[in-house]
Motif scaffolding. Structure first.
Motif, PDB file in Angstrom:
ATOM      1  N   GLY A 375      19.147  57.131  21.579  1.00 23.98           N
ATOM      2  CA  GLY A 375      19.832  57.429  22.836  1.00 23.98           C
ATOM      3  C   GLY A 375      20.578  56.249  23.418  1.00 23.98           C
ATOM      4  O   GLY A 375      21.060  56.328  24.556  1.00 23.98           O
ATOM      5  N   GLN A 376      20.707  55.154  22.676  1.00 24.11           N
ATOM      6  CA  GLN A 376      21.402  53.970  23.158  1.00 24.11           C
ATOM      7  C   GLN A 376      22.860  53.984  22.705  1.00 24.11           C
ATOM      8  O   GLN A 376      23.154  54.177  21.529  1.00 24.11           O
ATOM      9  N   ASN A 377      23.761  53.762  23.659  1.00 26.30           N
ATOM     10  CA  ASN A 377      25.176  53.632  23.317  1.00 26.30           C
ATOM     11  C   ASN A 377      25.389  52.343  22.531  1.00 26.30           C
ATOM     12  O   ASN A 377      25.065  51.253  22.996  1.00 26.30           O
ATOM     13  N   LYS A 378      25.978  52.460  21.350  1.00 24.24           N
ATOM     14  CA  LYS A 378      26.165  51.307  20.476  1.00 24.24           C
ATOM     15  C   LYS A 378      27.466  50.564  20.741  1.00 24.24           C
ATOM     16  O   LYS A 378      27.666  49.463  20.209  1.00 24.24           O
ATOM     17  N   LEU A 379      28.347  51.141  21.553  1.00 25.22           N
ATOM     18  CA  LEU A 379      29.691  50.589  21.691  1.00 25.22           C
ATOM     19  C   LEU A 379      29.957  49.971  23.063  1.00 25.22           C
ATOM     20  O   LEU A 379      31.112  49.786  23.455  1.00 25.22           O
ATOM     21  N   GLY A 380      28.895  49.649  23.780  1.00 26.99           N
ATOM     22  CA  GLY A 380      29.042  48.958  25.056  1.00 26.99           C
ATOM     23  C   GLY A 380      28.636  47.501  24.914  1.00 26.99           C
ATOM     24  O   GLY A 380      27.535  47.208  24.463  1.00 26.99           O
ATOM     25  N   GLN A 381      29.528  46.569  25.254  1.00 23.93           N
ATOM     26  CA  GLN A 381      29.244  45.143  25.120  1.00 23.93           C
ATOM     27  C   GLN A 381      29.503  44.412  26.434  1.00 23.93           C
ATOM     28  O   GLN A 381      30.472  44.710  27.134  1.00 23.93           O
ATOM     29  N   PRO A 382      28.644  43.430  26.761  1.00 26.29           N
ATOM     30  CA  PRO A 382      28.933  42.576  27.923  1.00 26.29           C
ATOM     31  C   PRO A 382      30.104  41.644  27.619  1.00 26.29           C
ATOM     32  O   PRO A 382      30.418  41.385  26.452  1.00 26.29           O
ATOM     33  N   TYR A 383      30.730  41.141  28.666  1.00 22.96           N
ATOM     34  CA  TYR A 383      31.817  40.179  28.539  1.00 22.96           C
ATOM     35  C   TYR A 383      31.394  38.866  29.205  1.00 22.96           C
ATOM     36  O   TYR A 383      30.515  38.852  30.070  1.00 22.96           O
ATOM     37  N   VAL A 384      32.038  37.775  28.820  1.00 21.43           N
ATOM     38  CA  VAL A 384      31.780  36.485  29.463  1.00 21.43           C
ATOM     39  C   VAL A 384      32.810  36.282  30.569  1.00 21.43           C
ATOM     40  O   VAL A 384      34.027  36.402  30.337  1.00 21.43           O
ATOM     41  N   HIS A 385      32.316  35.983  31.766  1.00 24.44           N
ATOM     42  CA  HIS A 385      33.165  35.746  32.930  1.00 24.44           C
ATOM     43  C   HIS A 385      32.943  34.317  33.436  1.00 24.44           C
ATOM     44  O   HIS A 385      31.916  33.700  33.140  1.00 24.44           O
ATOM     45  N   GLN A 386      33.870  33.832  34.219  1.00 27.25           N
ATOM     46  CA  GLN A 386      33.691  32.557  34.914  1.00 27.25           C
ATOM     47  C   GLN A 386      34.190  32.695  36.342  1.00 27.25           C
ATOM     48  O   GLN A 386      35.227  33.311  36.593  1.00 27.25           O
ATOM     49  N   TRP A 387      33.422  32.120  37.281  1.00 26.35           N
ATOM     50  CA  TRP A 387      33.865  32.079  38.669  1.00 26.35           C
ATOM     51  C   TRP A 387      34.987  31.045  38.780  1.00 26.35           C
ATOM     52  O   TRP A 387      34.768  29.852  38.527  1.00 26.35           O
ATOM     53  N   ILE A 388      36.171  31.493  39.143  1.00 23.64           N
ATOM     54  CA  ILE A 388      37.346  30.644  39.263  1.00 23.64           C
ATOM     55  C   ILE A 388      38.025  30.944  40.595  1.00 23.64           C
ATOM     56  O   ILE A 388      38.457  32.079  40.839  1.00 23.64           O
ATOM     57  N   ASP A 389      38.066  29.945  41.489  1.00 23.94           N
ATOM     58  CA  ASP A 389      38.687  30.122  42.809  1.00 23.94           C
ATOM     59  C   ASP A 389      38.142  31.342  43.533  1.00 23.94           C
ATOM     60  O   ASP A 389      38.886  32.126  44.134  1.00 23.94           O
ATOM     61  N   GLY A 390      36.827  31.524  43.446  1.00 22.51           N
ATOM     62  CA  GLY A 390      36.173  32.598  44.184  1.00 22.51           C
ATOM     63  C   GLY A 390      36.240  33.963  43.551  1.00 22.51           C
ATOM     64  O   GLY A 390      35.806  34.943  44.155  1.00 22.51           O
ATOM     65  N   LYS A 391      36.776  34.038  42.336  1.00 17.81           N
ATOM     66  CA  LYS A 391      36.861  35.324  41.639  1.00 17.81           C
ATOM     67  C   LYS A 391      36.164  35.225  40.287  1.00 17.81           C
ATOM     68  O   LYS A 391      36.189  34.180  39.639  1.00 17.81           O
ATOM     69  N   LEU A 392      35.561  36.327  39.870  1.00 15.11           N
ATOM     70  CA  LEU A 392      34.864  36.386  38.593  1.00 15.11           C
ATOM     71  C   LEU A 392      35.834  36.900  37.539  1.00 15.11           C
ATOM     72  O   LEU A 392      36.184  38.074  37.522  1.00 15.11           O
ATOM     73  N   VAL A 393      36.285  36.012  36.660  1.00 17.77           N
ATOM     74  CA  VAL A 393      37.379  36.289  35.733  1.00 17.77           C
ATOM     75  C   VAL A 393      36.847  36.359  34.301  1.00 17.77           C
ATOM     76  O   VAL A 393      36.059  35.509  33.877  1.00 17.77           O
ATOM     77  N   VAL A 394      37.275  37.364  33.548  1.00 20.95           N
ATOM     78  CA  VAL A 394      36.876  37.483  32.149  1.00 20.95           C
ATOM     79  C   VAL A 394      37.549  36.379  31.331  1.00 20.95           C
ATOM     80  O   VAL A 394      38.773  36.214  31.387  1.00 20.95           O
ATOM     81  N   VAL A 395      36.724  35.647  30.566  1.00 28.23           N
ATOM     82  CA  VAL A 395      37.250  34.567  29.723  1.00 28.23           C
ATOM     83  C   VAL A 395      36.954  34.782  28.235  1.00 28.23           C
ATOM     84  O   VAL A 395      37.410  34.017  27.389  1.00 28.23           O
ATOM     85  N   TRP A 396      36.182  35.832  27.918  1.00 27.33           N
ATOM     86  CA  TRP A 396      35.836  36.104  26.519  1.00 27.33           C
ATOM     87  C   TRP A 396      35.245  37.500  26.411  1.00 27.33           C
ATOM     88  O   TRP A 396      34.515  37.895  27.325  1.00 27.33           O
TER      89      TRP A 396
END
Length: 416
Positions: A375-396
């Motif tokens: 019952g686990q979705n195999k196609l969901g992945q976390p992303y790497v973010h970085q806090w930049i100027d007060g915003k959480l931005v995807v970097v990878w």
């Protein structure tokens, strides 16, 4: 074809529902109302992220009802339930089943709550649809009636270790085997599961573990934890925290002069806009592995801008974290499955879900959908973010990234 037509008409993706079979007056006649239990921590230490998660499910249902409902015009209704801890989760799940007659419950953000509530639903043959809890144990028990759309803790830990090997080591000018890794985590099911997988994958990658520091979620003083980490001198510190403890740790890290070149949060409190509001510029540079947030390549997340507009129109503010987005996406998938089945029958819904497939890059989170036998979705992945100027931005990864990561973190004495 109906699924894709719905996507084109709304600019969003998929759908969500559940059932009680009760009639409701509306327009020129009566519509059947399909009731779904919605079980979240709405009070207590997890209330902020619990409420943010609930909003995502609520918006998916609102949108579907506005577009004609499900299964030929049936209206969907969420029965909102507060479960601040595991005991309450079991009690509320039982109440929803025995008193409200629901056959489907969604939730729940918290791993401890999900683990407890799904034991009750499994015994009663009720489908539990998890949208945010990450502990692998939720789907590793062999339960028939548990489905989860979001990635589990092991995926978070794997991403963290891969990112340290592939990106962080080079940024710090070191070989991966020379890095010292630290882990600091709250000791509930969420934090413990992530930490165990980090330890496992770090050892497999021959990365050195300098320290592992668990603490109680309700702690009001983490100075001893901070000092222990400071003494261990990690190059990379991985943190697993909810909101209040994440803020507390960073305030005391500043007070006690804990400098780490790289800090990687694991969702939870490190994702929340309230984390940034509490700490201001001190969050800049912090990394966070989590569900996709809103500063992301929109070509990879079709429908994201429409979701944000719907959120702002409904609640009068920007989304507070990506938890609402993840719950929105997962609830949409559930509604789509219900639409195919025509009502809420746990066995039929599970069978339809197991045959439901969606490629990555086709949803507002960027996740695909394909459930494994557990019952686990195999196609969901976390992303790497970085806090930049007060915003959480995807970097990878690169396909979803908006900016290049900047490392290492400046020392406290170098910050303005």
């Amino acid at each position: 074809m109906k699924r894709w037509l719905s996507f084109l008409l709304t600019g969003l993706i998929a759908f969500t529902t559940a059932c009680s079979g009760s009639p409701a007056a509306g327009g020129g006649g009566q519509k059947e109302v399909l009731q779904i239990g919605a079980l979240y921590p709405l009070t207590g230490s997890s209330a902020l992220l619990g409420d943010e998660s609930y909003r995502g499910a609520e918006l998916a249902v609102k949108l579907r009802n506005q577009n004609g409902g499900v299964a030929g015009g049936k209206t969907v209704e969420l029965i909102k339930t507060d479960a601040p801890d595991a005991n309450a989760a079991q009690a509320e799940a039982d109440r929803l089943i025995t008193q409200k007659g629901v056959k489907l419950i969604l939730g729940s953000y918290s791993s401890s709550i999900s683990f407890a509530a799904s034991e009750v639903t499994e015994r009663n043959g009720v489908l539990y649809w998890e949208l945010g809890a990450v502990s692998d144990q939720v789907t590793e028990r062999g339960y028939k009636y548990v489905m989860r759309t979001n990635p589990p803790a092991s995926h978070f830990s794997r991403i963290e270790i891969d990112y340290i090997k592939d990106v962080v080591a080079e940024k710090l000018g070191k070989n991966p085997s020379d890095l010292r890794i630290g882990i600091v985590h709250e000791d509930s099911l969420y934090g413990t599961t992530v930490a165990e997988f980090v330890k496992k994958y770090a050892e497999e990658a021959n990365l050195k573990l300098a320290t592992i520091q668990p603490y109680n979620l309700k702690s009001v003083d983490l100075s001893s934890v901070v000092l222990n980490v400071k003494e261990a001198k990690p190059d990379v510190l991985i943190g697993v925290s909810y909101l209040n403890d994440a803020i507390l740790f960073w305030r005391q890290a500043k007070e006690l002069g804990l400098d780490v070149p790289v800090f990687i949060g694991t969702g939870g409190g490190h994702t929340m806009s309230d984390f940034q509001k509490a700490l201001g510029k001190d969050v800049d540079g912090i990394l966070n592995v989590d569900f996709p947030q809103y500063e992301i390549n929109k070509e990879y997340t079709p429908g994201l801008d429409d979701f944000v507009k719907l959120y702002k129109d409904t609640y009068g503010e920007e989304p507070r974290s990506g938890h609402s987005l993840a719950n929105f996406m997962g609830t949409n998938v559930l509604l789509d499955v219900i639409d195919q089945v025509g009502d809420i029958d746990p066995d039929k819904l599970r069978e339809a879900a197991m045959n439901y497939k969606l490629e990555p890059g086709k949803t507002a989170t960027g996740w695909g959908i394909q459930f494994d036998e557990k019952g686990q979705n195999k196609l969901g992945q976390p992303y790497v973010h970085q806090w930049i100027d007060g915003k959480l931005v995807v970097v990878w990864p690169k396909g979803a990234a908006l900016k290049e990561v900047t490392l290492p973190l400046p020392k406290w004495s170098e910050r303005q």
